[in-house]
Design a protein around this motif. Structure first.
Motif, PDB file in Angstrom:
ATOM      1  N   GLY A 175       0.828  -1.197   0.000  1.00 30.12           N
ATOM      2  CA  GLY A 175       0.000   0.000   0.000  1.00 30.12           C
ATOM      3  C   GLY A 175       0.852   1.232   0.000  1.00 30.12           C
ATOM      4  N   PRO A 176       0.276   2.342   0.100  1.00 36.35           N
ATOM      5  CA  PRO A 176      -0.962   2.771   0.764  1.00 36.35           C
ATOM      6  C   PRO A 176      -2.176   2.837  -0.142  1.00 36.35           C
ATOM      7  N   TYR A 177      -2.351   1.847  -0.970  1.00 38.71           N
ATOM      8  CA  TYR A 177      -3.397   1.900  -1.979  1.00 38.71           C
ATOM      9  C   TYR A 177      -4.760   1.427  -1.507  1.00 38.71           C
ATOM     10  N   PHE A 178      -4.875   0.876  -0.298  1.00 36.55           N
ATOM     11  CA  PHE A 178      -6.157   0.365   0.167  1.00 36.55           C
ATOM     12  C   PHE A 178      -7.237   1.427   0.127  1.00 36.55           C
ATOM     13  N   ALA A 179      -6.964   2.533   0.769  1.00 37.92           N
ATOM     14  CA  ALA A 179      -7.997   3.533   1.022  1.00 37.92           C
ATOM     15  C   ALA A 179      -8.679   4.006  -0.245  1.00 37.92           C
ATOM     16  N   TYR A 180      -7.941   4.472  -1.222  1.00 35.12           N
ATOM     17  CA  TYR A 180      -8.629   5.019  -2.391  1.00 35.12           C
ATOM     18  C   TYR A 180      -8.707   4.042  -3.548  1.00 35.12           C
ATOM     19  N   GLY A 181      -7.984   2.948  -3.510  1.00 30.16           N
ATOM     20  CA  GLY A 181      -8.023   2.013  -4.620  1.00 30.16           C
ATOM     21  C   GLY A 181      -8.891   0.795  -4.397  1.00 30.16           C
ATOM     22  N   LEU A 182      -8.970   0.323  -3.156  1.00 29.40           N
ATOM     23  CA  LEU A 182      -9.657  -0.940  -2.920  1.00 29.40           C
ATOM     24  C   LEU A 182     -10.880  -0.827  -2.026  1.00 29.40           C
ATOM     25  N   THR A 183     -10.884   0.089  -1.084  1.00 26.02           N
ATOM     26  CA  THR A 183     -12.044   0.287  -0.196  1.00 26.02           C
ATOM     27  C   THR A 183     -12.328   1.780  -0.049  1.00 26.02           C
ATOM     28  N   PRO A 184     -12.549   2.502  -1.152  1.00 26.45           N
ATOM     29  CA  PRO A 184     -12.628   3.964  -1.078  1.00 26.45           C
ATOM     30  C   PRO A 184     -13.779   4.512  -0.247  1.00 26.45           C
ATOM     31  N   LYS A 185     -14.980   3.993  -0.390  1.00 31.04           N
ATOM     32  CA  LYS A 185     -16.129   4.531   0.362  1.00 31.04           C
ATOM     33  C   LYS A 185     -15.927   4.346   1.862  1.00 31.04           C
ATOM     34  N   GLN A 186     -15.362   3.218   2.250  1.00 29.40           N
ATOM     35  CA  GLN A 186     -15.136   2.940   3.662  1.00 29.40           C
ATOM     36  C   GLN A 186     -14.237   4.004   4.290  1.00 29.40           C
TER      37      GLN A 186
ATOM     38  N   PRO B 123      -3.434  -5.576  17.777  1.00 29.99           N
ATOM     39  CA  PRO B 123      -4.290  -5.482  16.596  1.00 29.99           C
ATOM     40  C   PRO B 123      -3.592  -4.668  15.499  1.00 29.99           C
ATOM     41  N   ILE B 124      -3.747  -5.126  14.264  1.00 27.73           N
ATOM     42  CA  ILE B 124      -3.160  -4.430  13.120  1.00 27.73           C
ATOM     43  C   ILE B 124      -4.211  -3.460  12.577  1.00 27.73           C
ATOM     44  N   PRO B 125      -3.920  -2.142  12.615  1.00 32.08           N
ATOM     45  CA  PRO B 125      -4.936  -1.155  12.264  1.00 32.08           C
ATOM     46  C   PRO B 125      -5.092  -0.883  10.766  1.00 32.08           C
ATOM     47  N   ASP B 126      -4.242  -1.471   9.933  1.00 30.06           N
ATOM     48  CA  ASP B 126      -4.323  -1.121   8.512  1.00 30.06           C
ATOM     49  C   ASP B 126      -4.241  -2.339   7.599  1.00 30.06           C
TER      50      ASP B 126
ATOM     51  N   GLY C  87      -8.823  -0.405   9.270  1.00 27.46           N
ATOM     52  CA  GLY C  87      -8.535   0.951   9.715  1.00 27.46           C
ATOM     53  C   GLY C  87      -9.723   1.855   9.910  1.00 27.46           C
ATOM     54  N   THR C  88     -10.914   1.438   9.544  1.00 25.31           N
ATOM     55  CA  THR C  88     -12.083   2.310   9.711  1.00 25.31           C
ATOM     56  C   THR C  88     -12.926   1.943  10.917  1.00 25.31           C
ATOM     57  N   ASP C  89     -12.578   0.889  11.599  1.00 24.83           N
ATOM     58  CA  ASP C  89     -13.283   0.483  12.806  1.00 24.83           C
ATOM     59  C   ASP C  89     -12.461   0.962  13.999  1.00 24.83           C
TER      60      ASP C  89
ATOM     61  N   PHE D 292     -12.582  -6.349  11.466  1.00 24.67           N
ATOM     62  CA  PHE D 292     -13.167  -6.513  10.140  1.00 24.67           C
ATOM     63  C   PHE D 292     -14.526  -7.147  10.361  1.00 24.67           C
ATOM     64  N   VAL D 293     -15.485  -6.848   9.510  1.00 24.91           N
ATOM     65  CA  VAL D 293     -16.847  -7.361   9.648  1.00 24.91           C
ATOM     66  C   VAL D 293     -17.382  -7.667   8.261  1.00 24.91           C
ATOM     67  N   PHE D 294     -17.966  -8.852   8.113  1.00 29.71           N
ATOM     68  CA  PHE D 294     -18.624  -9.225   6.863  1.00 29.71           C
ATOM     69  C   PHE D 294     -20.023  -9.723   7.169  1.00 29.71           C
ATOM     70  N   GLN D 295     -20.970  -9.363   6.302  1.00 34.75           N
ATOM     71  CA  GLN D 295     -22.316  -9.914   6.379  1.00 34.75           C
ATOM     72  C   GLN D 295     -22.543 -10.669   5.076  1.00 34.75           C
ATOM     73  N   THR D 296     -22.815 -11.954   5.192  1.00 40.68           N
ATOM     74  CA  THR D 296     -22.980 -12.804   4.024  1.00 40.68           C
ATOM     75  C   THR D 296     -24.000 -13.892   4.349  1.00 40.68           C
ATOM     76  N   ILE D 297     -24.079 -14.912   3.526  1.00 36.54           N
ATOM     77  CA  ILE D 297     -24.946 -16.040   3.830  1.00 36.54           C
ATOM     78  C   ILE D 297     -24.082 -17.198   4.315  1.00 36.54           C
ATOM     79  N   LYS D 298     -24.660 -18.068   5.108  1.00 32.08           N
ATOM     80  CA  LYS D 298     -23.945 -19.257   5.560  1.00 32.08           C
ATOM     81  C   LYS D 298     -23.754 -20.146   4.336  1.00 32.08           C
ATOM     82  N   PRO D 299     -22.507 -20.517   4.038  1.00 32.09           N
ATOM     83  CA  PRO D 299     -22.268 -21.325   2.839  1.00 32.09           C
ATOM     84  C   PRO D 299     -22.812 -22.746   2.977  1.00 32.09           C
ATOM     85  N   ASN D 300     -23.079 -23.351   1.836  1.00 35.61           N
ATOM     86  CA  ASN D 300     -23.498 -24.742   1.778  1.00 35.61           C
ATOM     87  C   ASN D 300     -22.282 -25.654   1.793  1.00 35.61           C
TER      88      ASN D 300
END
Length: 174
Positions: free
Chosen positions: A10-21, A57-60, A81-83, A88-96
């Motif tokens: 990086g430092p490409y995460f913020a504007y290249g991979l997760t910009p809105k966050q 904890p790793i902040p970035d 880095g935004t929490d 990190f948090v994900f909302q998904t479906i329980k896989p089959n």
């Protein structure tokens, strides 16, 4: 022409991979929430932290989640880095279960200082029977197997990633 400085991740995460966050006005290619959830599917949340070798904890870090359960595919990203507590948090479906494997999701960990990202899986603690039959999970020594099994706590699966140390998460070569 001058050579550009080398960078590990990086430092490409913020504007290249997760910009809105991170508050940039660019469209995200992926978010941490599954959209268009198929009807009748169990919605789950996966929450955790990434820890260094000294259990800090790793902040970035940035986590990518990949899921293909034979019916649905989900790809998500989240930067720690935004929490305020570096989760990190994900909302998904329980896989089959697919082809007799225990349900799992794949994670890719990106962070400073790594020349190559790290790959792991998340299995689920409430899938005991399928976990006991899963060839990949059972190829891991008993004493390390728990490092890739998320623990269900209420409605959340808790999964922490340890990059080094006594509790180091099992990582896979791809």
């Amino acid at each position: 022409m001058l050579q550009t400085p080398s960078q590990t991740v990086g430092p490409y995460f913020a504007y290249g991979l997760t910009p809105k966050q991170y508050g940039y006005d660019f469209k995200n290619l992926a978010t941490n929430v599954l959209e268009n959830i198929p009807e009748g599917k169990e919605i789950i949340s996966i929450k955790g932290k990434v820890f260094d070798g000294e259990n800090n904890p790793i902040p970035d870090a940035m986590i990518e989640l990949w899921q293909n359960d034979g019916e649905n595919q989900f790809f998500g990203r989240f930067g720690t880095g935004t929490d305020s507590e570096n989760h990190f948090v994900f909302q998904t479906i329980k896989p089959n279960s697919v082809e007799g494997q225990a349900p799992y999701v794949s994670l890719i960990v990106f962070m400073r200082g790594q020349l190559i990202h790290s790959y792991t899986r998340i299995y689920f603690s409430d899938e005991e029977i399928l976990n006991q039959q899963d060839a990949v999970l059972n190829s891991i020594p008993d004493e390390r197997r728990n490092t890739i099994i998320a623990q269900k706590k209420g409605s959340i699966y808790e999964f922490n990633i340890y990059m080094q140390g006594e509790n180091e998460t099992v990582f896979f070569e791809v």
